[in-house]
Write an enzyme that holds these catalytic residues in place. Structure first.
Site, short mmCIF file in Angstrom:
data_model
loop_
_atom_site.label_atom_id
_atom_site.label_comp_id
_atom_site.label_asym_id
_atom_site.label_seq_id
_atom_site.Cartn_x
_atom_site.Cartn_y
_atom_site.Cartn_z
N SER A 166 0.86 -1.19 0.00
CA SER A 166 0.00 0.00 0.00
C SER A 166 0.89 1.23 0.00
O SER A 166 2.11 1.13 0.13
CB SER A 166 -0.90 0.03 1.23
OG SER A 166 -0.11 0.26 2.38
N LYS A 167 0.23 2.37 -0.12
CA LYS A 167 0.99 3.62 -0.09
C LYS A 167 1.67 3.75 1.28
O LYS A 167 2.83 4.16 1.38
CB LYS A 167 0.02 4.77 -0.31
CG LYS A 167 0.69 6.05 -0.72
CD LYS A 167 -0.34 7.10 -1.04
CE LYS A 167 0.12 8.43 -0.53
NZ LYS A 167 -0.97 9.36 -0.34
N GLN A 168 0.96 3.36 2.34
CA GLN A 168 1.50 3.47 3.71
C GLN A 168 2.75 2.61 3.88
O GLN A 168 3.65 2.97 4.61
CB GLN A 168 0.45 3.03 4.76
CG GLN A 168 -0.71 3.99 4.95
CD GLN A 168 -1.70 3.94 3.78
OE1 GLN A 168 -1.78 2.96 3.06
NE2 GLN A 168 -2.43 5.03 3.58
#
Ligand code: GLU
Length: 312
Positions: free
Chosen positions: A249-251
């Protein structure tokens, strides 16, 4: 008819409509490609339509730049969508109508609880606070507060469905979730509301997406029931994880899908989906025409994959 066949025809003989619904919070990564590929291959294998819906309902997290990047990436990987691209940020009136319907049927209440106040509430398996019902009977104004949908009391709160990969799933909404938010106090509609309204209005018959949304599906089925909507079939595909076992994910700083080495990455995503190699696919169009003919969703049933994709 077996359970999988049942799940596929859960859409009661309607022509197949699938969709890919990215949130434009950042570029697509390998995990997004896996979800897009599964929904595309499933739609094309059923001679169905395949829609792209931009899930930018939470305008505080989304950007037009990310949307442009995503659409460029999808085109580069050879995805060809049907119909117009729909943007949730342009559909507030439809979400408001659904809320009005729920309000009329006394299924909605206003809630003034802050995140901080809910910190003490018990958590469910996804780490979400189980709403303790604090504002249920307070009759607060809707305008400046969050709106929550009431879930039925214990005994009537069980929601079950058959996922085409995960099999039978049951959730008790009152003890595992509680009344949930459909519109935040700042006026932003929740993903749960938007996805349910859009899937119905766009005639989506098969939802194919990442397994991270499996636990959200029972609440979506409940909302469909409250609104008198049809329930599509569901297929949740394995999640790609990084070396630390985290969802890409972006995180977790997943590497954006590159626009070179497209064919190699398509083959890798196909293998991740446990499909037989498409040895004769030496161009992107060839890949997709073979993928449509060789798609075997039954390969996704069974224990989750533990494949890691740290190099992608
Ligand atoms: N917008 C969601 C995401 O990007 C997908 C929602 C769905 O497929 O229902 O994770």
């Amino acid at each position: 008819m077996d359970a999988h066949q049942d799940a596929l025809t859960g859409a009661a003989g309607r022509p197949y409509v699938g969709r890919f619904a990215p949130s434009p919070t950042g570029p697509l990564h390998f995990g997004s490609l896996v979800a897009a590929m599964a929904s595309y291959a499933d739609a094309r294998a059923h001679h169905g339509r395949w829609l792209i819906r931009i899930e930018d309902v939470d305008t505080t997290r989304c950007s037009a730049t990310a949307e442009r990047t995503i659409l460029t990436q999808l085109a580069c990987y050879g995805f060809v969508h049907d119909g117009d691209i729909v943007r949730q940020s342009e559909r507030s009136a439809l979400y408001e109508q659904a809320l009005a319907q729920l309000r009329t049927n006394h299924l909605l209440f206003a809630c003034a609880c802050t995140r901080k106040q809910l910190e003490a509430a018990p958590r469910n398996f996804e780490g979400e606070a189980i709403y303790p019902g604090t504002c249920r009977e307070r009759r607060l104004p809707f305008a400046s507060n969050a709106s929550r949908v009431r879930v039925p009391a214990m005994g009537a709160d069980e929601v079950s469905f058959v996922d085409r990969a995960a099999g039978a799933i049951t959730q008790r909404l009152s003890t595992e979730l509680g009344d949930f938010v459909l519109r935040r106090a700042d006026g932003i509609y929740s993903y749960q509301l938007a996805v349910v309204v859009d899937d119905e209005l766009q005639g989506v018959t098969q939802v194919v997406r990442g397994a991270d949304l499996l636990g959200n599906t029972p609440r979506q089925l409940y909302l469909q029931r409250c609104l008198g909507y049809r329930t599509p079939g569901y297929l949740h595909v394995p999640l790609a994880r990084n070396a630390a076992g985290e969802k890409l994910s972006k995180q977790t700083r997943a590497t954006p899908l590159a626009t070179n080495n497209v064919l190699v990455t398509l083959h890798a995503a196909w293998a991740f989906l446990r499909q037989d190699p498409l040895k004769n696919a030496s161009s992107v169009p060839e890949f997709w025409s073979l993928a449509a003919r060789n798609w075997r969703p039954d390969r996704l049933s069974g224990p989750p994959t533990d494949a890691l994709t740290q190099n992608l």
